[in-house]
Design a protein around this motif. Structure first.
Motif, PDB file in Angstrom:
ATOM      1  N   ALA A  40       0.782  -1.105  -0.023  1.00 30.98           N
ATOM      2  CA  ALA A  40       0.051  -0.037   0.013  1.00 30.98           C
ATOM      3  C   ALA A  40       0.846   1.247  -0.084  1.00 30.98           C
ATOM      4  O   ALA A  40       1.659   1.345  -1.015  1.00 30.98           O
ATOM      5  CB  ALA A  40      -1.200  -0.007   1.247  1.00 30.98           C
ATOM      6  N   LYS A  41       0.654   2.230   1.094  1.00 33.45           N
ATOM      7  CA  LYS A  41       1.548   3.161   1.095  1.00 33.45           C
ATOM      8  C   LYS A  41       2.792   3.257   1.041  1.00 33.45           C
ATOM      9  O   LYS A  41       3.696   4.111   0.448  1.00 33.45           O
ATOM     10  CB  LYS A  41       1.102   4.235   2.328  1.00 33.45           C
ATOM     11  N   ASN A  42       3.520   2.179   1.757  1.00 32.78           N
ATOM     12  CA  ASN A  42       4.908   2.085   1.685  1.00 32.78           C
ATOM     13  C   ASN A  42       5.452   1.623   0.529  1.00 32.78           C
ATOM     14  O   ASN A  42       6.784   1.314   0.449  1.00 32.78           O
ATOM     15  CB  ASN A  42       5.388   1.111   2.910  1.00 32.78           C
ATOM     16  N   LEU A  43       4.781   1.105  -0.623  1.00 34.36           N
ATOM     17  CA  LEU A  43       5.456   0.581  -1.901  1.00 34.36           C
ATOM     18  C   LEU A  43       5.826   1.673  -2.716  1.00 34.36           C
ATOM     19  O   LEU A  43       5.444   2.642  -2.744  1.00 34.36           O
ATOM     20  CB  LEU A  43       4.215  -0.391  -2.601  1.00 34.36           C
ATOM     21  N   PRO A  44       7.029   1.329  -3.384  1.00 30.29           N
ATOM     22  CA  PRO A  44       7.676   2.476  -4.146  1.00 30.29           C
ATOM     23  C   PRO A  44       6.671   2.377  -5.630  1.00 30.29           C
ATOM     24  O   PRO A  44       6.067   1.615  -6.075  1.00 30.29           O
ATOM     25  CB  PRO A  44       9.091   1.907  -4.574  1.00 30.29           C
ATOM     26  N   ALA A  45       6.677   3.842  -6.221  1.00 32.21           N
ATOM     27  CA  ALA A  45       6.017   3.881  -7.308  1.00 32.21           C
ATOM     28  C   ALA A  45       6.551   3.682  -8.462  1.00 32.21           C
ATOM     29  O   ALA A  45       7.913   3.443  -8.420  1.00 32.21           O
ATOM     30  CB  ALA A  45       5.518   5.351  -7.202  1.00 32.21           C
ATOM     31  N   ASN A  46       5.984   3.121  -9.624  1.00 28.32           N
ATOM     32  CA  ASN A  46       6.575   2.779 -10.884  1.00 28.32           C
ATOM     33  C   ASN A  46       7.267   3.976 -11.618  1.00 28.32           C
ATOM     34  O   ASN A  46       6.342   4.552 -12.271  1.00 28.32           O
ATOM     35  CB  ASN A  46       5.683   1.903 -11.658  1.00 28.32           C
ATOM     36  N   THR A  47       8.390   4.312 -11.459  1.00 26.09           N
ATOM     37  CA  THR A  47       9.032   5.445 -12.361  1.00 26.09           C
ATOM     38  C   THR A  47       9.718   5.088 -13.223  1.00 26.09           C
ATOM     39  O   THR A  47      10.868   5.808 -13.632  1.00 26.09           O
ATOM     40  CB  THR A  47       9.678   6.161 -11.384  1.00 26.09           C
ATOM     41  N   VAL A  48       9.385   4.020 -13.893  1.00 31.40           N
ATOM     42  CA  VAL A  48      10.417   3.278 -14.919  1.00 31.40           C
ATOM     43  C   VAL A  48      11.632   2.714 -14.692  1.00 31.40           C
ATOM     44  O   VAL A  48      12.029   1.576 -14.759  1.00 31.40           O
ATOM     45  CB  VAL A  48      10.429   4.115 -16.260  1.00 31.40           C
ATOM     46  N   VAL A  49      12.714   3.684 -14.189  1.00 32.61           N
ATOM     47  CA  VAL A  49      13.737   3.267 -13.716  1.00 32.61           C
ATOM     48  C   VAL A  49      13.785   3.240 -12.243  1.00 32.61           C
ATOM     49  O   VAL A  49      13.450   4.229 -11.384  1.00 32.61           O
ATOM     50  CB  VAL A  49      14.742   4.270 -14.447  1.00 32.61           C
ATOM     51  N   LYS A  50      14.022   2.068 -11.561  1.00 29.85           N
ATOM     52  CA  LYS A  50      14.224   1.981 -10.141  1.00 29.85           C
ATOM     53  C   LYS A  50      15.468   1.305  -9.552  1.00 29.85           C
ATOM     54  O   LYS A  50      16.467   0.648 -10.675  1.00 29.85           O
ATOM     55  CB  LYS A  50      13.189   0.973  -9.615  1.00 29.85           C
ATOM     56  N   PHE A  51      15.816   1.902  -8.292  1.00 33.75           N
ATOM     57  CA  PHE A  51      17.215   1.182  -7.754  1.00 33.75           C
ATOM     58  C   PHE A  51      16.888   0.438  -6.728  1.00 33.75           C
ATOM     59  O   PHE A  51      16.431   0.938  -5.570  1.00 33.75           O
ATOM     60  CB  PHE A  51      18.128   2.251  -7.518  1.00 33.75           C
ATOM     61  N   VAL A  52      17.253  -1.043  -6.701  1.00 33.32           N
ATOM     62  CA  VAL A  52      16.566  -1.757  -5.436  1.00 33.32           C
ATOM     63  C   VAL A  52      17.692  -1.713  -4.411  1.00 33.32           C
ATOM     64  O   VAL A  52      18.947  -2.037  -4.741  1.00 33.32           O
ATOM     65  CB  VAL A  52      16.499  -3.250  -6.213  1.00 33.32           C
ATOM     66  N   PRO A  53      17.538  -1.328  -3.187  1.00 33.25           N
ATOM     67  CA  PRO A  53      18.427  -1.596  -2.241  1.00 33.25           C
ATOM     68  C   PRO A  53      18.910  -3.009  -1.976  1.00 33.25           C
ATOM     69  O   PRO A  53      18.414  -4.000  -2.182  1.00 33.25           O
ATOM     70  CB  PRO A  53      17.739  -1.030  -0.837  1.00 33.25           C
ATOM     71  N   GLN A  54      20.176  -2.861  -1.241  1.00 31.97           N
ATOM     72  CA  GLN A  54      20.948  -4.077  -0.902  1.00 31.97           C
ATOM     73  C   GLN A  54      20.011  -4.855   0.070  1.00 31.97           C
ATOM     74  O   GLN A  54      19.372  -4.179   1.045  1.00 31.97           O
ATOM     75  CB  GLN A  54      22.311  -3.957  -0.429  1.00 31.97           C
ATOM     76  N   GLN A  55      19.859  -6.343   0.301  1.00 31.99           N
ATOM     77  CA  GLN A  55      19.134  -7.098   1.177  1.00 31.99           C
ATOM     78  C   GLN A  55      17.819  -6.628   1.087  1.00 31.99           C
ATOM     79  O   GLN A  55      17.230  -6.808   1.966  1.00 31.99           O
ATOM     80  CB  GLN A  55      19.915  -6.871   2.581  1.00 31.99           C
ATOM     81  N   GLU A  56      17.053  -6.424  -0.261  1.00 30.95           N
ATOM     82  CA  GLU A  56      15.658  -6.068  -0.482  1.00 30.95           C
ATOM     83  C   GLU A  56      15.489  -6.925  -1.632  1.00 30.95           C
ATOM     84  O   GLU A  56      16.466  -7.021  -2.456  1.00 30.95           O
ATOM     85  CB  GLU A  56      15.455  -4.959  -0.353  1.00 30.95           C
ATOM     86  N   ALA A  57      14.063  -7.779  -1.756  1.00 29.95           N
ATOM     87  CA  ALA A  57      13.696  -8.156  -3.026  1.00 29.95           C
ATOM     88  C   ALA A  57      12.364  -7.533  -3.202  1.00 29.95           C
ATOM     89  O   ALA A  57      11.500  -7.618  -2.444  1.00 29.95           O
ATOM     90  CB  ALA A  57      13.712  -9.784  -2.795  1.00 29.95           C
ATOM     91  N   TRP A  58      12.200  -7.162  -4.348  1.00 29.01           N
ATOM     92  CA  TRP A  58      10.915  -6.499  -4.835  1.00 29.01           C
ATOM     93  C   TRP A  58      10.030  -7.531  -5.860  1.00 29.01           C
ATOM     94  O   TRP A  58      10.657  -8.020  -6.862  1.00 29.01           O
ATOM     95  CB  TRP A  58      11.072  -5.153  -5.493  1.00 29.01           C
ATOM     96  N   VAL A  59       8.841  -7.868  -5.360  1.00 28.55           N
ATOM     97  CA  VAL A  59       8.289  -8.724  -6.129  1.00 28.55           C
ATOM     98  C   VAL A  59       7.213  -7.771  -7.067  1.00 28.55           C
ATOM     99  O   VAL A  59       6.424  -6.837  -6.806  1.00 28.55           O
ATOM    100  CB  VAL A  59       7.262  -9.491  -5.358  1.00 28.55           C
ATOM    101  N   VAL A  60       7.400  -8.135  -8.474  1.00 30.18           N
ATOM    102  CA  VAL A  60       6.818  -7.258  -9.459  1.00 30.18           C
ATOM    103  C   VAL A  60       5.676  -7.980 -10.092  1.00 30.18           C
ATOM    104  O   VAL A  60       5.700  -9.190 -10.532  1.00 30.18           O
ATOM    105  CB  VAL A  60       7.645  -6.843 -10.749  1.00 30.18           C
TER     106      VAL A  60
END
Length: 360
Positions: A40-60
Motif C-alpha cells: 500500500a502506502k509504503n510501496l515504491p511507485a513505478n517510475t520506469v527506472v528503479k534502484f533496488v536497495p541491498q538485502q531487499e527483494a521486490w516482487v513485480v
C-alpha cells in the motif's frame, strides 16, 4: 486507433490498484505491519527506472499477475503495466514472543516468553504463501512452544533449555517451509513457575544441600575413625616389633653372657687341672683350697637361714678334704682312661708316655 486501447488499459490498471488499496485498508489480515513486507502506502511507485536497495527483494506484478523478482541494483519497469506489489527485506529479524502460559507433562503451569529470529529465504513464497509473515510466525512459535513443553516435565524444562529451543526451531521450520521463511533460532528468556512450586524447589534444594553436608560430615567422621584405627594398629605393630627386638637382643645378650661365663669357667677349670696335675704339690694346694671353702661355707650357714643341715662328720675337716680329693682323683682317672680309649692305636706309645708324665 492504438491510443484508445492503451487508455482503456490504463483505466483498468488504475481501477484494480484502487480496489486493492481499499481491500488492504479494510482487510483484517493486514491490520499488522510487517518489517519484511511493505504494501500500500509504503510501496515504491513505478517510475520506469528503479534502484533496488541491498538485502531487499521486490516482487513485480504485470497486469495483476506475478512477473518477476527484482534483485538489488538497477531495474527497469514498464509504465502502467508493471507494479511493485511487495518489497521484502532479506535481513534477519528478531521478534519478541509475548508471555504465555503452558502446562508441563507433570501438570505444572508455567509462564514463558522468548525471542524468535527468522529471515526470508524465498521472496515469492513469502509474498504469496502467507498474508502476514510476522503474525503467523509468532503464533506458530507460541503454539509450538506449548506443544513441546507439554511433552516435558518441569525439571526437564528447567534443565534442558537448549534442547527445548532446538525442538521449537525444527518444528517452526517444518511448518513454515511453504512460507519461504526460515527460523534461525529461538531463545526462551524467562520461565516463571508458580510461587508454591518455587518455594518447594527452594526447600528441595535446601534439603539436598543438607543431605550432602551430612553425607560429607559422616564420610569425614568415618575416615577419621579409620585413620585413628590404622594409627593405633600401626602403633601396636611397631610396639610389638620393638618388644620383639628388645627380647631378641636381651636373649642374645644373655646367651652371649652365658657363653662367655662358660668359656671363662672352662678355661679356669682347665688351668686349675693343669696346675694340679703338672705342678708339684698341686693336689695339696687344691685340698687346702677346698678346706678353705668348706670352712667359709659353714660360716655362712647360720647367717642365711635359721634351719641348718650339717653332715655327721662336720668336725672332721681332714676327712672331708680327703674325701673330696678322692672324688677328684677318681674323676681325673676316668677322664684319662676315656681319652686313651678315644686316641688312635698308632699313638699308643705316645699316649703311654704322656700318662707316665702325668703320673710323675
Amino acid at each position: 486507433m492504438l491510443a484508445r486501447p492503451i487508455v482503456r488499459m490504463q483505466r483498468v490498471v488504475l481501477a484494480r490498484q484502487v480496489q486493492r488499496l481499499s481491500m488492504s485498508a479494510s482487510g483484517p489480515g493486514n491490520s499488522r505491519s510487517s518489517p519484511l513486507v511493505r504494501r500500500a502506502k509504503n510501496l515504491p511507485a513505478n517510475t520506469v527506472v528503479k534502484f533496488v536497495p541491498q538485502q531487499e527483494a521486490w516482487v513485480v506484478e504485470r497486469m495483476g499477475r506475478f512477473s518477476r523478482i527484482l534483485e538489488p541494483g538497477l531495474a527497469i519497469l514498464l509504465p502502467f503495466l508493471d507494479r511493485i506489489a511487495y518489497t521484502q527485506s532479506l535481513k534477519e529479524v528478531a521478534v519478541e514472543i509475548p508471555t504465555q502460559t503452558a502446562i508441563t507433562h507433570d501438570n505444572v503451569t508455567l509462564e514463558l516468553d522468548g525471542v524468535l529470529y527468522y529471515k526470508v529465504v524465498e521472496p515469492y513464497k513469502a509474498a504469496y504463501g502467507v498474508a502476514d509473515a510476522e503474525f503467523s510466525i509468532t503464533q506458530l512459535a507460541q503454539t509450538t512452544m506449548r506443544a513441546e513443553i507439554g511433552q516435558m516435565t518441569l525439571d526437564t524444562t528447567l534443565a534442558e533449555r537448549n534442547t527445548l529451543n532446538h525442538n521449537i526451531v525444527n518444528a517452526i521450520n517444518l511448518a513454515s517451509e511453504s512460507w519461504g521463511i526460515a527460523c534461525l533460532r529461538y531463545e526462551i528468556r524467562d520461565i516463571h513457575p508458580p510461587a508454591k512450586v518455587v518455594e518447594a524447589m527452594h526447600s528441595q534444594v535446601s534439603a539436598e544441600r543438607s543431605k550432602r553436608a551430612q553425607i560429607l560430615e559422616s564420610e569425614g567422621s568415618r575416615q577419621s575413625a579409620i585413620n585413628v584405627a590404622e594409627g593405633a594398629k600401626q602403633a601396636q605393630i611397631l610396639s610389638s616389633e620393638a618388644d620383639k627386638a628388645q627380647q631378641i637382643n636381651r636373649a642374645m645378650g644373655e646367651a652371649e653372657a652365658i657363653r662367655q661365663t662358660a668359656q671363662a669357667e672352662a678355661h679356669a677349670i682347665e688351668r686349675v687341672a693343669q696346675a694340679i696335675t703338672q705342678s708339684e704339690g698341686g693336689e695339696l694346694a687344691a685340698g687346702l683350697h677346698v678346706a678353705q671353702q668348706y670352712v667359709e661355707a659353714f660360716g655362712k650357714i647360720a647367717k642365711e637361714s635359721n634351719t641348718i643341715i650339717v653332715p655327721a662328720s662336720a668336725n672332721d675337716i681332714s676327712g672331708m678334704v680327703a674325701q673330696a680329693m678322692t672324688v677328684f682323683s677318681s674323676v681325673t682317672a676316668n677322664q684319662k682312661k676315656q681319652a686313651a680309649l678315644k686316641a688312635p692305636k698308632g699313638n699308643e706309645g705316645t699316649g703311654g708316655f704322656g700318662s707316665e708324665q702325668v703320673g710323675h
